[in-house]
Design a protein around this motif. Structure first.
Motif, PDB file in Angstrom:
ATOM      1  N   THR A 236      44.648  35.151  35.613  1.00  0.00           N
ATOM      2  CA  THR A 236      46.209  34.671  36.002  1.00  0.00           C
ATOM      3  C   THR A 236      46.097  36.091  36.971  1.00  0.00           C
ATOM      4  O   THR A 236      45.478  36.541  36.967  1.00  0.00           O
ATOM      5  N   PRO A 237      47.118  36.022  36.766  1.00  0.00           N
ATOM      6  CA  PRO A 237      47.847  37.184  37.819  1.00  0.00           C
ATOM      7  C   PRO A 237      47.825  38.479  37.172  1.00  0.00           C
ATOM      8  O   PRO A 237      47.297  39.404  38.257  1.00  0.00           O
ATOM      9  N   ASP A 238      47.303  38.803  35.479  1.00  0.00           N
ATOM     10  CA  ASP A 238      47.546  40.092  35.113  1.00  0.00           C
ATOM     11  C   ASP A 238      45.923  39.878  34.859  1.00  0.00           C
ATOM     12  O   ASP A 238      45.636  40.824  33.770  1.00  0.00           O
ATOM     13  N   SER A 239      44.878  39.033  34.769  1.00  0.00           N
ATOM     14  CA  SER A 239      43.681  39.143  34.423  1.00  0.00           C
ATOM     15  C   SER A 239      43.081  38.776  34.932  1.00  0.00           C
ATOM     16  O   SER A 239      43.288  37.356  35.060  1.00  0.00           O
ATOM     17  N   LEU A 240      42.098  39.044  35.983  1.00  0.00           N
ATOM     18  CA  LEU A 240      41.013  38.744  37.389  1.00  0.00           C
ATOM     19  C   LEU A 240      39.384  38.730  36.321  1.00  0.00           C
ATOM     20  O   LEU A 240      39.500  39.582  36.679  1.00  0.00           O
ATOM     21  N   VAL A 241      39.311  37.738  36.605  1.00  0.00           N
ATOM     22  CA  VAL A 241      37.786  37.856  36.207  1.00  0.00           C
ATOM     23  C   VAL A 241      37.025  37.279  37.557  1.00  0.00           C
ATOM     24  O   VAL A 241      37.214  36.475  38.086  1.00  0.00           O
ATOM     25  N   PHE A 242      36.373  37.855  37.287  1.00  0.00           N
ATOM     26  CA  PHE A 242      34.998  38.064  38.795  1.00  0.00           C
ATOM     27  C   PHE A 242      33.733  37.396  37.628  1.00  0.00           C
ATOM     28  O   PHE A 242      33.097  37.589  36.935  1.00  0.00           O
TER      29      PHE A 242
END
Length: 293
Positions: A236-242
């Motif tokens: 999400t815009p406030d939770s970036l998962v790589f």
């Protein structure tokens, strides 16, 4: 009310919703939303005038809707095709609401004509409700962002906002001290993240775009370079998962390496979590609890 005036007013009003739909279809354009809405209102006014003139000449509900659709799509296409500094065109994101706007105005203007001047209030209200259902989330765009609503460009822009020094602890608020630095480089096309800056264990990750996808290369103190890719479905815009995407200098099935990561904004605080693999299996993680200095 004159048909042309009616179309003008309705088209301008619906142009507001047309512009706000960008918050859902292209969230990276949020900083430009005021200009987008103003432009959409102007486009809606032109659409309404053209449809109003058509309705004065042709009294046919099907033809009115079709004409509105065509006008809405053509004007939206003209806007989407305009050159811009980033060389990116939002055809689908602009033409879909533009076409819906045209059909609504075409329908309502024909109904207005047939009712001999009675406003088509009920018809317009019904179709506005349809538009709202077709653009879920617009009215609550400032609320929590659903999973899968971020793309690489928007994520990189958010990472740029981290520029500066961040200090905190590892694992828990009482854990060992930690320091992370973020720096925007390469003409704004990359973000450099430095972990444990100024220590013997200093490590660096570089975030950058490749064909619209946000990638990162982690330069580990163990001498390898894992690659990761933004998992847009889980972010999400406030939770970036790589997610892991290969690398150099190691065998992922055998050697220890950083395998995945997550950056979470929590108000004015930041949480970074990096998971390690060894022997092809999870081997623990490191979590940074940070605040901006």
């Amino acid at each position: 009310m004159n048909k042309v005036v009616f179309g003008l007013l309705l088209g301008g009003f619906l142009g507001i919703f047309d512009g706000l739909s960008a918050l859902v279809s292209a969230p990276e354009t949020r900083p430009q939303i005021v200009g987008i809405v103003v432009g959409s209102v102007f486009k809606g006014l032109i659409t309404g005038v053209l449809i109003g003139y058509f309705a004065r000449k042709v009294r046919s509900l099907p033809l009115g809707i079709f004409f509105g659709l065509v006008v809405g799509l053509l004007l939206a296409f003209a806007v989407a095709a305009m050159p811009n500094p980033e060389h990116k065109h939002y055809y689908w994101e602009i033409m879909l609401p533009g076409g819906v706007l045209g059909m609504i105005v075409g329908y309502a203007t024909q109904r207005h004509t047939e009712r001999a001047g009675r406003p088509a209030g009920n018809a317009a209200a019904l179709l506005l409700a349809v538009l709202a259902l077709a653009l879920p989330g617009t009215a609550r765009a400032e609320g929590p962002s659903p999973v899968g609503t971020v793309d690489g460009k928007a994520a990189l822009a958010h990472l740029k906002s981290l520029a500066g020094d961040w200090k905190g602890t590892l694992a828990t608020p009482e854990g060992p001290p930690a320091r992370v630095q973020y720096r925007v480089t390469s003409g704004g096309n990359a973000v450099v993240e430095t972990l444990f800056a100024g220590t013997d264990h200093e490590m660096m990750s570089v975030y950058y775009l490749e064909r619209g996808n946000l990638l990162l290369t982690h330069y580990c103190d163990s001498g390898n370079q894992p690659h990761m890719r933004l998992d847009t479905a889980a972010s999400t815009p406030d939770s970036l998962v790589f997610a892991f995407d290969g690398g150099t200098g190691f065998d992922p099935a055998k050697d220890a390496h950083i395998h995945s990561g997550k950056i979470v904004w929590k108000g004015d605080r930041l949480e970074n979590e990096w998971a390690a693999y060894a022997g092809g299996k999870p081997a623990g993680s490191a979590k940074f609890l940070l605040s901006h200095q």
